[in-house]
Design a protein around this motif. Structure first.
Motif, PDB file in Angstrom:
ATOM      1  N   SER A  95       0.734  -0.919   0.030  1.00 12.07           N
ATOM      2  CA  SER A  95      -0.380  -0.530   0.123  1.00 12.07           C
ATOM      3  C   SER A  95       0.986   1.333  -0.306  1.00 12.07           C
ATOM      4  CB  SER A  95      -0.835   0.160   1.137  1.00 12.07           C
ATOM      5  OG  SER A  95      -1.557   0.978   1.530  1.00 12.07           O
ATOM      6  N   LEU A  96       0.582   2.421  -0.887  1.00 12.67           N
ATOM      7  CA  LEU A  96       1.133   3.428  -0.897  1.00 12.67           C
ATOM      8  C   LEU A  96      -0.065   4.864  -0.606  1.00 12.67           C
ATOM      9  CD1 LEU A  96       3.765   5.283  -3.252  1.00 12.67           C
ATOM     10  CD2 LEU A  96       2.420   6.010  -2.180  1.00 12.67           C
ATOM     11  N   ARG A 118      -2.164  14.743  -2.675  1.00 10.74           N
ATOM     12  CA  ARG A 118      -1.585  13.519  -3.592  1.00 10.74           C
ATOM     13  C   ARG A 118      -1.380  14.431  -4.489  1.00 10.74           C
ATOM     14  NH1 ARG A 118      -7.599  11.001  -3.435  1.00 10.74           N
ATOM     15  NH2 ARG A 118      -6.713   9.536  -1.560  1.00 10.74           N
ATOM     16  N   ASN A 119      -0.530  13.988  -5.318  1.00 15.51           N
ATOM     17  CA  ASN A 119      -0.164  14.563  -6.899  1.00 15.51           C
ATOM     18  C   ASN A 119       0.656  15.975  -5.358  1.00 15.51           C
ATOM     19  OD1 ASN A 119      -1.531  13.386  -8.777  1.00 15.51           O
ATOM     20  ND2 ASN A 119      -2.981  14.810  -8.119  1.00 15.51           N
ATOM     21  N   GLY A 148       3.699  11.074  -2.856  1.00 18.97           N
ATOM     22  CA  GLY A 148       4.445   9.397  -2.907  1.00 18.97           C
ATOM     23  C   GLY A 148       6.139   8.733  -4.392  1.00 18.97           C
ATOM     24  N   VAL A 149       6.368   9.322  -4.573  1.00 18.85           N
ATOM     25  CA  VAL A 149       7.579   9.853  -5.308  1.00 18.85           C
ATOM     26  C   VAL A 149       8.980   9.458  -3.678  1.00 18.85           C
ATOM     27  CG1 VAL A 149       9.747  11.024  -6.124  1.00 18.85           C
ATOM     28  CG2 VAL A 149       7.674  10.784  -7.572  1.00 18.85           C
ATOM     29  N   LYS A 150       8.559  10.363  -3.072  1.00 16.58           N
ATOM     30  CA  LYS A 150       9.425  10.307  -2.056  1.00 16.58           C
ATOM     31  C   LYS A 150       9.023   8.831  -0.847  1.00 16.58           C
ATOM     32  CE  LYS A 150      10.391  15.262  -0.985  1.00 16.58           C
ATOM     33  NZ  LYS A 150       9.396  16.616   0.045  1.00 16.58           N
ATOM     34  N   PHE A 151       7.985   8.628  -0.963  1.00 14.18           N
ATOM     35  CA  PHE A 151       7.391   7.511  -0.676  1.00 14.18           C
ATOM     36  C   PHE A 151       8.369   6.156  -1.537  1.00 14.18           C
ATOM     37  CE2 PHE A 151       3.537   8.437   1.457  1.00 14.18           C
ATOM     38  CZ  PHE A 151       3.947   8.260   3.165  1.00 14.18           C
ATOM     39  N   LEU A 152       8.268   6.514  -2.892  1.00 17.01           N
ATOM     40  CA  LEU A 152       9.548   5.062  -3.380  1.00 17.01           C
ATOM     41  C   LEU A 152      10.756   4.938  -3.059  1.00 17.01           C
ATOM     42  CD1 LEU A 152       7.573   5.621  -7.106  1.00 17.01           C
ATOM     43  CD2 LEU A 152       7.087   3.734  -4.840  1.00 17.01           C
ATOM     44  N   HIS A 199       7.911   6.039 -12.656  1.00 11.17           N
ATOM     45  CA  HIS A 199       8.847   5.789 -12.406  1.00 11.17           C
ATOM     46  C   HIS A 199       9.675   4.762 -12.072  1.00 11.17           C
ATOM     47  CE1 HIS A 199       8.432   9.924 -10.309  1.00 11.17           C
ATOM     48  NE2 HIS A 199       7.201   9.139 -10.671  1.00 11.17           N
ATOM     49  N   GLY A 200       9.765   3.540 -13.695  1.00 11.19           N
ATOM     50  CA  GLY A 200      10.436   2.516 -13.369  1.00 11.19           C
ATOM     51  C   GLY A 200       9.455   1.513 -13.612  1.00 11.19           C
ATOM     52  N   PHE A 201       8.465   1.622 -13.128  1.00  8.16           N
ATOM     53  CA  PHE A 201       7.690  -0.034 -13.155  1.00  8.16           C
ATOM     54  C   PHE A 201       7.201  -0.720 -14.098  1.00  8.16           C
ATOM     55  CE2 PHE A 201       7.608   1.918  -8.896  1.00  8.16           C
ATOM     56  CZ  PHE A 201       7.588   0.552  -7.895  1.00  8.16           C
ATOM     57  N   SER A 202       6.740  -1.482 -14.571  1.00 10.72           N
ATOM     58  CA  SER A 202       6.449  -2.399 -15.663  1.00 10.72           C
ATOM     59  C   SER A 202       5.176  -3.716 -15.654  1.00 10.72           C
ATOM     60  CB  SER A 202       7.420  -2.486 -16.678  1.00 10.72           C
ATOM     61  OG  SER A 202       8.299  -3.786 -15.979  1.00 10.72           O
ATOM     62  N   VAL A 203       4.482  -3.651 -15.750  1.00 11.17           N
ATOM     63  CA  VAL A 203       3.749  -5.261 -15.661  1.00 11.17           C
ATOM     64  C   VAL A 203       4.289  -6.418 -16.077  1.00 11.17           C
ATOM     65  CG1 VAL A 203       1.291  -5.214 -16.345  1.00 11.17           C
ATOM     66  CG2 VAL A 203       1.440  -3.743 -16.413  1.00 11.17           C
TER      67      VAL A 203
END
Length: 189
Positions: free
Chosen positions: A110-111, A118-119, A123-127, A160-164
């Motif tokens: 969960s994030l 939001r925005n 979220g980037v800092k959490f990642l 942010h670099g994720f892929s399915v």
């Protein structure tokens, strides 16, 4: 306004459960409904669940974002181990997720951020914090499950670099607020 990031405390368990309700699209409510006593409030069940220690779903695996003394968001993550002998799932709603795992990654379960937060780059800092933790633990990267219906989250993770890496079909249930596919996403270290 200053936002502080800090490790969660047991006293944050109710806030953590509430934030899980936001991001899980009803999956947390479904899980909690399976362990709730008759008439027990699901948020109370979630709070008890996250007040535990020494388990994956614990406040100990949460990073909290706080502003003006209020919890405004959180990241919950834990190490996804290699399981050489997985038990076959018995729950029909959760069964599709049984093989939606990337071993040796830090799994972000969960994030979540409350509306209005939001925005804003949080979220980037959490990642970034999750990646530091994954690197410290010498893991292969980050993984998470997202829903196809949540296009905004998918775009965020892809930026942010994720892929399915795998998909599954969501089993409909009255407590689950989304239908269609779920995506297993990964970002390599």
């Amino acid at each position: 306004m200053t936002v502080e990031f800090r490790p969660a405390q047991r006293s944050d368990a109710r806030d953590i459960a509430r934030l899980f309700q936001i991001t899980s699209e009803g999956a947390s409510d479904y899980i909690w409904s399976q362990i709730a006593a008759p008439g027990q409030d699901l948020l109370d069940v979630g709070a008890v669940r996250y007040a535990r220690e020494g388990v994956d779903f614990s406040y100990q695996n949460c990073l909290i974002a706080e502003a003006l003394g209020e919890v405004i968001g959180m990241l919950h993550s834990y190490v996804m181990p290699e399981d050489p002998n997985p038990e076959p799932p018995t729950d029909p709603v959760l069964a599709p997720y049984a093989d939606m795992e990337v071993p040796d990654t830090l799994y972000i379960s969960s994030l979540a951020l409350h509306e209005g937060w939001r925005n804003k780059g949080l979220g980037v800092k959490f990642l970034e914090q999750a990646q530091v933790r994954a690197n410290d633990l010498e893991l292969k990267g980050l993984s998470l499950i997202d829903y196809a219906a949540n296009t905004g989250a998918r775009r965020f993770y892809e930026r942010h670099g994720f892929s399915v890496v795998k998909t599954c079909q969501i089993t409909p249930h009255p407590l689950i607020r989304v239908t269609g596919e779920a995506y297993l996403m990964q970002r390599l270290s």
